[in-house]
Design a protein around this motif. Structure first.
Motif, PDB file in Angstrom:
ATOM      1  N   VAL A  60       2.378  14.346  19.311  1.00 15.71           N
ATOM      2  CA  VAL A  60       2.587  13.006  18.763  1.00 15.71           C
ATOM      3  C   VAL A  60       1.311  12.505  18.101  1.00 15.71           C
ATOM      4  O   VAL A  60       0.267  12.374  18.751  1.00 15.71           O
ATOM      5  N   GLY A  61       1.385  12.257  16.804  1.00 22.37           N
ATOM      6  CA  GLY A  61       0.248  11.718  16.076  1.00 22.37           C
ATOM      7  C   GLY A  61      -0.908  12.666  15.895  1.00 22.37           C
ATOM      8  O   GLY A  61      -1.991  12.240  15.476  1.00 22.37           O
ATOM      9  N   SER A  62      -0.726  13.958  16.194  1.00 26.18           N
ATOM     10  CA  SER A  62      -1.843  14.901  16.116  1.00 26.18           C
ATOM     11  C   SER A  62      -2.029  15.420  14.691  1.00 26.18           C
ATOM     12  O   SER A  62      -1.093  15.466  13.897  1.00 26.18           O
ATOM     13  N   ASP A  63      -3.257  15.807  14.387  1.00 27.60           N
ATOM     14  CA  ASP A  63      -3.567  16.425  13.107  1.00 27.60           C
ATOM     15  C   ASP A  63      -3.332  17.932  13.194  1.00 27.60           C
ATOM     16  O   ASP A  63      -3.350  18.506  14.289  1.00 27.60           O
ATOM     17  N   PRO A  64      -3.131  18.606  12.066  1.00 25.69           N
ATOM     18  CA  PRO A  64      -2.977  20.060  12.091  1.00 25.69           C
ATOM     19  C   PRO A  64      -4.214  20.721  12.691  1.00 25.69           C
ATOM     20  O   PRO A  64      -5.341  20.286  12.456  1.00 25.69           O
ATOM     21  N   PRO A  65      -4.048  21.760  13.479  1.00 24.85           N
ATOM     22  CA  PRO A  65      -5.190  22.438  14.090  1.00 24.85           C
ATOM     23  C   PRO A  65      -5.979  23.218  13.037  1.00 24.85           C
ATOM     24  O   PRO A  65      -5.449  23.572  11.981  1.00 24.85           O
ATOM     25  N   PRO A  66      -7.251  23.531  13.308  1.00 22.68           N
ATOM     26  CA  PRO A  66      -8.063  24.289  12.351  1.00 22.68           C
ATOM     27  C   PRO A  66      -7.665  25.754  12.255  1.00 22.68           C
ATOM     28  O   PRO A  66      -7.999  26.435  11.283  1.00 22.68           O
ATOM     29  N   ALA A  67      -6.977  26.263  13.273  1.00 20.26           N
ATOM     30  CA  ALA A  67      -6.519  27.652  13.285  1.00 20.26           C
ATOM     31  C   ALA A  67      -5.104  27.686  13.843  1.00 20.26           C
ATOM     32  O   ALA A  67      -4.633  26.707  14.440  1.00 20.26           O
ATOM     33  N   PHE A  68      -4.412  28.796  13.641  1.00 12.21           N
ATOM     34  CA  PHE A  68      -3.050  28.923  14.153  1.00 12.21           C
ATOM     35  C   PHE A  68      -3.010  28.618  15.654  1.00 12.21           C
ATOM     36  O   PHE A  68      -3.863  29.062  16.416  1.00 12.21           O
ATOM     37  N   LYS A  69      -1.986  27.876  16.066  1.00 10.36           N
ATOM     38  CA  LYS A  69      -1.889  27.443  17.463  1.00 10.36           C
ATOM     39  C   LYS A  69      -0.443  27.505  17.928  1.00 10.36           C
ATOM     40  O   LYS A  69       0.471  27.161  17.188  1.00 10.36           O
ATOM     41  N   VAL A  70      -0.259  27.942  19.174  1.00  9.32           N
ATOM     42  CA  VAL A  70       1.067  27.995  19.785  1.00  9.32           C
ATOM     43  C   VAL A  70       1.081  27.108  21.019  1.00  9.32           C
ATOM     44  O   VAL A  70       0.193  27.202  21.869  1.00  9.32           O
ATOM     45  N   SER A  85      17.184  31.609  31.269  1.00  7.71           N
ATOM     46  CA  SER A  85      17.312  32.482  30.092  1.00  7.71           C
ATOM     47  C   SER A  85      16.960  31.801  28.772  1.00  7.71           C
ATOM     48  O   SER A  85      17.478  32.177  27.720  1.00  7.71           O
ATOM     49  N   VAL A  86      16.084  30.806  28.817  1.00  6.71           N
ATOM     50  CA  VAL A  86      15.615  30.159  27.592  1.00  6.71           C
ATOM     51  C   VAL A  86      14.133  29.844  27.722  1.00  6.71           C
ATOM     52  O   VAL A  86      13.612  29.668  28.823  1.00  6.71           O
ATOM     53  N   SER A  87      13.460  29.802  26.598  1.00  2.75           N
ATOM     54  CA  SER A  87      12.100  29.271  26.523  1.00  2.75           C
ATOM     55  C   SER A  87      11.873  28.819  25.091  1.00  2.75           C
ATOM     56  O   SER A  87      12.725  29.027  24.211  1.00  2.75           O
ATOM     57  N   TYR A  88      10.686  28.257  24.848  1.00  2.00           N
ATOM     58  CA  TYR A  88      10.510  27.465  23.645  1.00  2.00           C
ATOM     59  C   TYR A  88       9.044  27.497  23.245  1.00  2.00           C
ATOM     60  O   TYR A  88       8.154  27.627  24.083  1.00  2.00           O
ATOM     61  N   ALA A  89       8.785  27.443  21.955  1.00  2.00           N
ATOM     62  CA  ALA A  89       7.402  27.387  21.488  1.00  2.00           C
ATOM     63  C   ALA A  89       7.337  26.605  20.188  1.00  2.00           C
ATOM     64  O   ALA A  89       8.264  26.660  19.365  1.00  2.00           O
ATOM     65  N   VAL A  90       6.247  25.884  20.009  1.00  2.00           N
ATOM     66  CA  VAL A  90       5.966  25.197  18.750  1.00  2.00           C
ATOM     67  C   VAL A  90       4.801  25.934  18.092  1.00  2.00           C
ATOM     68  O   VAL A  90       3.757  26.142  18.721  1.00  2.00           O
ATOM     69  N   LEU A  91       4.986  26.332  16.846  1.00  2.00           N
ATOM     70  CA  LEU A  91       3.981  27.089  16.105  1.00  2.00           C
ATOM     71  C   LEU A  91       3.373  26.194  15.039  1.00  2.00           C
ATOM     72  O   LEU A  91       4.082  25.694  14.162  1.00  2.00           O
ATOM     73  N   GLU A  92       2.050  25.996  15.116  1.00  2.00           N
ATOM     74  CA  GLU A  92       1.340  25.156  14.153  1.00  2.00           C
ATOM     75  C   GLU A  92       0.458  26.031  13.262  1.00  2.00           C
ATOM     76  O   GLU A  92      -0.396  26.768  13.765  1.00  2.00           O
ATOM     77  N   PHE A  93       0.681  25.933  11.956  1.00  2.00           N
ATOM     78  CA  PHE A  93      -0.048  26.749  10.988  1.00  2.00           C
ATOM     79  C   PHE A  93      -0.882  25.869  10.066  1.00  2.00           C
ATOM     80  O   PHE A  93      -0.319  25.077   9.307  1.00  2.00           O
ATOM     81  N   PRO A  94      -2.187  25.982  10.095  1.00  2.00           N
ATOM     82  CA  PRO A  94      -2.990  25.311   9.065  1.00  2.00           C
ATOM     83  C   PRO A  94      -2.815  26.053   7.743  1.00  2.00           C
ATOM     84  O   PRO A  94      -2.101  27.065   7.675  1.00  2.00           O
ATOM     85  N   VAL A  95      -3.450  25.573   6.688  1.00  2.00           N
ATOM     86  CA  VAL A  95      -3.422  26.276   5.405  1.00  2.00           C
ATOM     87  C   VAL A  95      -3.932  27.704   5.599  1.00  2.00           C
ATOM     88  O   VAL A  95      -4.967  27.923   6.238  1.00  2.00           O
ATOM     89  N   ASN A  96      -3.178  28.673   5.114  1.00  2.00           N
ATOM     90  CA  ASN A  96      -3.501  30.106   5.248  1.00  2.00           C
ATOM     91  C   ASN A  96      -3.463  30.599   6.692  1.00  2.00           C
ATOM     92  O   ASN A  96      -3.978  31.680   6.988  1.00  2.00           O
ATOM     93  N   GLY A  97      -2.849  29.828   7.570  1.00  2.00           N
ATOM     94  CA  GLY A  97      -2.761  30.240   8.968  1.00  2.00           C
ATOM     95  C   GLY A  97      -1.793  31.398   9.155  1.00  2.00           C
ATOM     96  O   GLY A  97      -0.734  31.452   8.525  1.00  2.00           O
ATOM     97  N   THR A  98      -2.159  32.321  10.049  1.00  2.00           N
ATOM     98  CA  THR A  98      -1.360  33.521  10.292  1.00  2.00           C
ATOM     99  C   THR A  98      -1.103  33.711  11.782  1.00  2.00           C
ATOM    100  O   THR A  98      -2.015  33.572  12.597  1.00  2.00           O
ATOM    101  N   ASN A  99       0.134  34.030  12.109  1.00  2.00           N
ATOM    102  CA  ASN A  99       0.460  34.528  13.440  1.00  2.00           C
ATOM    103  C   ASN A  99       0.529  36.049  13.304  1.00  2.00           C
ATOM    104  O   ASN A  99       1.488  36.588  12.744  1.00  2.00           O
ATOM    105  N   PRO A 100      -0.503  36.773  13.760  1.00  2.00           N
ATOM    106  CA  PRO A 100      -0.608  38.208  13.480  1.00  2.00           C
ATOM    107  C   PRO A 100       0.579  39.000  14.027  1.00  2.00           C
ATOM    108  O   PRO A 100       1.317  38.517  14.902  1.00  2.00           O
ATOM    109  N   PRO A 101       0.774  40.224  13.547  1.00  2.00           N
ATOM    110  CA  PRO A 101       1.876  41.053  14.032  1.00  2.00           C
ATOM    111  C   PRO A 101       1.884  41.163  15.552  1.00  2.00           C
ATOM    112  O   PRO A 101       0.857  41.416  16.177  1.00  2.00           O
TER     113      PRO A 101
END
Length: 211
Positions: A60-70, A85-101
């Motif tokens: 809530v009200g947060s700025d984008p992180p400087p690096a990829f964040k989960v 049998s469920v789970s959840y994640a929010v993926l935050e990508f800054p500019v050029n952010g990558t979630n590696p293979p």
């Protein structure tokens, strides 16, 4: 105090997550009770708090992180998910952010792009690459156990995605880390990647934790 836009953003995020979770294919064993009480707790108090996870409030009200964040809500962070049998994640990508293979050995992943643009892809067991550039509102499925990635292709704007998994503990295996930071002999890696030991050592140095 959070702005109306940030509150609406979070509200939509959670509403969309429930829709995604409803589509996820469950893969955990069935349980014989309504829910699972953590075994390491003596006389635990089971009330509404047990079934509530507040770890996403930081959005809530947060700025984008400087690096990829989960931000994860698996049974590790949210014990009430055990057996559900469920789970959840929010993926935050800054500019050029990558979630590696990486892979999730115990579940498929259903990703919903909430903000920005993402290039995504996975490789199947025949080594065929499937890619797509997602726009806001798109869904993409990563089949269980296959190596996949996400990359923010927008040079100016961050991206935000929600992922649901058909397991309370999908697990994550990072391809770079599992290959280069687990102590596999340099000579084996050099032969496998058809390069020299010096190159392998440079890659390992780049992946080593920063002091």
């Amino acid at each position: 105090m959070a702005s109306n836009s940030s509150i609406n953003k979070l509200l939509f995020l959670f509403i969309s997550s429930f829709a995604i979770i409803g589509l996820a294919i469950a893969g955990d064993p069935d349980i014989l009770t309504d829910f699972v009480i953590p075994a390491n707790q003596t006389n635990p108090i089971i009330d509404g708090n047990f079934f509530t996870f507040t770890g996403m409030r930081v959005l809530v009200g947060s700025d984008p992180p400087p690096a990829f964040k989960v931000l994860k809500a698996s049974m590790v962070e949210f014990p009430a998910l055990n057996g559900q049998s469920v789970s959840y994640a929010v993926l935050e990508f800054p500019v050029n952010g990558t979630n590696p293979p990486h892979t999730h050995p115990r579940a498929s992943e259903l990703l919903f792009l909430f903000q920005g643009t993402l290039q995504v892809g996975f490789v199947d067991t025949t080594n065929k690459l499937y890619t797509q550039t997602l726009q806001v509102g798109d869904l993409f499925i990563f089949p269980k156990g296959l190596a996949h990635f996400q990359y923010n292709v927008d040079p100016k704007n961050p991206a935000l995605a929600v992922s649901a998994f058909g397991s309370a503990n999908a697990g994550t295996v990072s391809v770079p880390n599992s290959v280069f930071t687990t102590g596999i002999d340099d000579n084996i890696l050099a032969q496998s990647f058809k390069t020299d030991v010096a190159t392998i050592q440079k890659i390992k140095a780049g992946l080593a934790p920063k002091p």
